[in-house]
Design an enzyme around this catalytic site. Structure first.
Site, PDB file in Angstrom:
ATOM      1  NE  ARG A 224      15.101 -52.218 -89.038  1.00 34.92           N
ATOM      2  CZ  ARG A 224      15.535 -52.765 -87.896  1.00 34.92           C
ATOM      3  NH1 ARG A 224      14.793 -53.635 -87.237  1.00 34.92           N
ATOM      4  NH2 ARG A 224      16.702 -52.418 -87.394  1.00 34.92           N
ATOM      5  CG  HIS A 272      10.646 -52.890 -83.233  1.00 35.83           C
ATOM      6  ND1 HIS A 272      10.966 -52.093 -84.289  1.00 35.83           N
ATOM      7  CD2 HIS A 272      11.732 -53.706 -83.053  1.00 35.83           C
ATOM      8  CE1 HIS A 272      12.178 -52.399 -84.745  1.00 35.83           C
ATOM      9  NE2 HIS A 272      12.675 -53.384 -83.988  1.00 35.83           N
TER      10      HIS A 272
HETATM   11  P1  NAP Z   1      23.056 -60.178 -90.737  1.00 36.18           P
HETATM   12  O1  NAP Z   1      23.975 -60.922 -89.832  1.00 36.18           O
HETATM   13  O2  NAP Z   1      23.601 -59.043 -91.527  1.00 36.18           O
HETATM   14  O3  NAP Z   1      22.414 -61.267 -91.734  1.00 36.18           O
HETATM   15  C1  NAP Z   1      21.625 -60.909 -92.813  1.00 36.18           C
HETATM   16  C2  NAP Z   1      21.231 -62.173 -93.581  1.00 36.18           C
HETATM   17  O4  NAP Z   1      20.341 -61.803 -94.638  1.00 36.18           O
HETATM   18  C3  NAP Z   1      22.437 -62.848 -94.252  1.00 36.18           C
HETATM   19  O5  NAP Z   1      22.292 -64.241 -94.236  1.00 36.18           O
HETATM   20  C4  NAP Z   1      22.352 -62.334 -95.694  1.00 36.18           C
HETATM   21  O6  NAP Z   1      22.915 -63.189 -96.669  1.00 36.18           O
HETATM   22  C5  NAP Z   1      20.854 -62.271 -95.881  1.00 36.18           C
HETATM   23  N1  NAP Z   1      20.514 -61.363 -96.971  1.00 36.18           N
HETATM   24  C6  NAP Z   1      20.827 -60.051 -97.125  1.00 36.18           C
HETATM   25  N2  NAP Z   1      20.367 -59.583 -98.304  1.00 36.18           N
HETATM   26  C7  NAP Z   1      19.773 -60.620 -98.919  1.00 36.18           C
HETATM   27  C8  NAP Z   1      19.149 -60.781-100.175  1.00 36.18           C
HETATM   28  N3  NAP Z   1      19.038 -59.771-101.051  1.00 36.18           N
HETATM   29  N4  NAP Z   1      18.660 -61.998-100.501  1.00 36.18           N
HETATM   30  C9  NAP Z   1      18.778 -63.051 -99.649  1.00 36.18           C
HETATM   31  N5  NAP Z   1      19.363 -62.972 -98.429  1.00 36.18           N
HETATM   32  C10 NAP Z   1      19.865 -61.763 -98.081  1.00 36.18           C
HETATM   33  O7  NAP Z   1      21.812 -59.612 -89.937  1.00 36.18           O
HETATM   34  P2  NAP Z   1      21.261 -60.073 -88.495  1.00 36.18           P
HETATM   35  O8  NAP Z   1      22.165 -59.574 -87.421  1.00 36.18           O
HETATM   36  O9  NAP Z   1      20.951 -61.521 -88.551  1.00 36.18           O
HETATM   37  O10 NAP Z   1      19.917 -59.204 -88.409  1.00 36.18           O
HETATM   38  C11 NAP Z   1      18.884 -59.303 -89.386  1.00 36.18           C
HETATM   39  C12 NAP Z   1      17.907 -58.164 -89.225  1.00 36.18           C
HETATM   40  O11 NAP Z   1      17.063 -58.398 -88.098  1.00 36.18           O
HETATM   41  C13 NAP Z   1      18.515 -56.797 -88.917  1.00 36.18           C
HETATM   42  O12 NAP Z   1      18.981 -56.176 -90.096  1.00 36.18           O
HETATM   43  C14 NAP Z   1      17.352 -56.044 -88.298  1.00 36.18           C
HETATM   44  O13 NAP Z   1      16.648 -55.350 -89.294  1.00 36.18           O
HETATM   45  C15 NAP Z   1      16.468 -57.152 -87.731  1.00 36.18           C
HETATM   46  N6  NAP Z   1      16.368 -57.078 -86.258  1.00 36.18           N
HETATM   47  C16 NAP Z   1      15.129 -56.911 -85.694  1.00 36.18           C
HETATM   48  C17 NAP Z   1      15.009 -56.854 -84.302  1.00 36.18           C
HETATM   49  C18 NAP Z   1      13.659 -56.690 -83.651  1.00 36.18           C
HETATM   50  O14 NAP Z   1      13.572 -56.388 -82.463  1.00 36.18           O
HETATM   51  N7  NAP Z   1      12.565 -56.916 -84.348  1.00 36.18           N
HETATM   52  C19 NAP Z   1      16.147 -56.968 -83.491  1.00 36.18           C
HETATM   53  C20 NAP Z   1      17.374 -57.129 -84.088  1.00 36.18           C
HETATM   54  C21 NAP Z   1      17.484 -57.185 -85.493  1.00 36.18           C
HETATM   55  P3  NAP Z   1      24.481 -63.547 -96.665  1.00 36.18           P
HETATM   56  O15 NAP Z   1      24.667 -64.460 -95.462  1.00 36.18           O
HETATM   57  O16 NAP Z   1      24.667 -64.244 -97.938  1.00 36.18           O
HETATM   58  O17 NAP Z   1      25.230 -62.257 -96.521  1.00 36.18           O
END
Ligand code: NAP
Length: 309
Positions: A224, A272
């Site tokens: 983001r 994006h």
């Molecule tokens: P997810 O499965 O919820 O994984 C989030 C990861 O971040 C987990 O490993 C979590 O740790 C870690 N995390 C959260 N808070 C943290 C903190 N304070 N310190 C350290 N690590 C932290 O999310 P995802 O599905 O992989 O997606 C990630 C993000 O990608 C989405 O939220 C979205 O914003 C972005 N995204 C972007 C696009 C694009 O087109 N650019 C597309 C899709 C998604 P834990 O494992 O310990 O819980």
């Protein structure tokens, strides 16, 4: 029981057709033209207008139309006690890996430097570094980050990761928590941000943290825009702390025409699109969750509003 699509910036038709192809009986309507607010039980949302979800007295599920839920949870008037769910999709993870891999490869094989050389008709080969000597640091080891980390490690990169809670992933050295952030950053040549946007992660890519990277590192932000402090990124690039940045997400989207990122020689950007949700691919889990809601069974892919993701 109505599924209501509340996504003012999206074309609802591909979503309606993907969902109806799985269950033609579904009652799917589009905000703000729903027939009866009291019939809405399931809201499918992307950037919904703040406060609007309170208008549906029988709403029992709020589903993000993507992997991230920051756009849902940032609504201060979110109805209390209504579960929030998100989309988890292997196709989204694969597509994100392809983008991240391309960005890492461009850095690793000096493609930008060769492009600059071409502009001057300069024939100047550079010896490639061994792949295992380049360390990719994955911030976030969730559905998307872990998949990309594993695939990059299989290609031969040295991959390390950072998450909130400790992880054991074969082939990846994992760091966790604020106390291990510096150790993680200090070894990272290519920093890939795949964190959710939360109160803890907003502005995490600030000058202080960017300066913990080895000199000449590269940033890939596909999470983001609010993870990055824009002025700090420009300062890190201009002082040489960072060799370059590849950005897919921005604080304001579309990125305003006058924004300095557009024309910065060390920034490469995309609008994006690193990984776009395909309605056909995610429709089965939406229909499954709608059925679960109707049957009173636990929902899949619930998020925890208290932790912000
Ligand atoms: P997810 O499965 O919820 O994984 C989030 C990861 O971040 C987990 O490993 C979590 O740790 C870690 N995390 C959260 N808070 C943290 C903190 N304070 N310190 C350290 N690590 C932290 O999310 P995802 O599905 O992989 O997606 C990630 C993000 O990608 C989405 O939220 C979205 O914003 C972005 N995204 C972007 C696009 C694009 O087109 N650019 C597309 C899709 C998604 P834990 O494992 O310990 O819980």
């Amino acid at each position: 029981m109505t599924i209501l699509i509340i996504a003012p910036d999206k074309d609802p038709e591909p979503w309606i057709s993907a969902l109806k192809s799985l269950d033609p009986e579904l009652d799917i309507q589009v905000y703000p033209n729903e027939a009866r607010k009291a019939d809405v039980t399931f809201a499918l949302c992307w950037n919904h207008p703040e406060g609007v979800l309170r208008d549906y007295p029988n709403l029992r599920c709020i589903c993000s139309m993507g992997a991230g839920v920051d756009h849902v949870l940032s609504d201060p008037q979110l109805p209390e006690g209504v579960p929030v769910i998100r989309l988890v999709d292997p196709q989204l993870a694969q597509s994100m890996f392809e983008y991240v891999c391309a960005a890492v490869m461009v850095y690793f094989r000096d493609f930008d430097a060769y492009r600059a050389q071409q502009e001057q008709a300069l024939w100047q080969p550079r010896a490639p570094r061994p792949i295992g000597e380049t360390t990719v640091g994955m911030m976030g080891l969730g559905q998307l980050g872990e998949y990309s980390a594993i695939r990059l490690s299989r290609l031969g990169f040295n991959v390390i990761g950072w998450s909130r809670t400790p992880k054991t992933i074969e082939g990846i050295t994992a760091y966790a928590g604020a106390e291990q952030l510096e150790a993680f950053l200090s070894q990272t040549d290519v920093l890939v941000c795949l964190l959710p946007l939360t109160n803890e992660t907003r502005d995490i890519l600030n000058l202080d943290n960017l300066r913990k990277l080895p000199a000449g590192a590269c940033l890939v932000n596909v999470a983001r825009g609010e993870h990055v402090v824009d002025e700090d990124l420009l300062a890190a690039l201009d002082e040489g702390t960072l060799w370059g940045a590849r950005l897919d997400v921005f604080r304001q989207e579309p990125l305003p025409e006058c924004h300095p990122f557009w024309r910065h020689e060390k920034i490469r950007l995309t609008p994006h699109c690193s990984s776009l949700t395909d309605p056909v691919s995610v429709a089965p889990q939406i229909v499954e969750n709608d059925r679960r809601l109707k049957d009173g069974r636990p929902l899949l892919n619930r998020v925890m509003p208290s932790r912000g993701y």
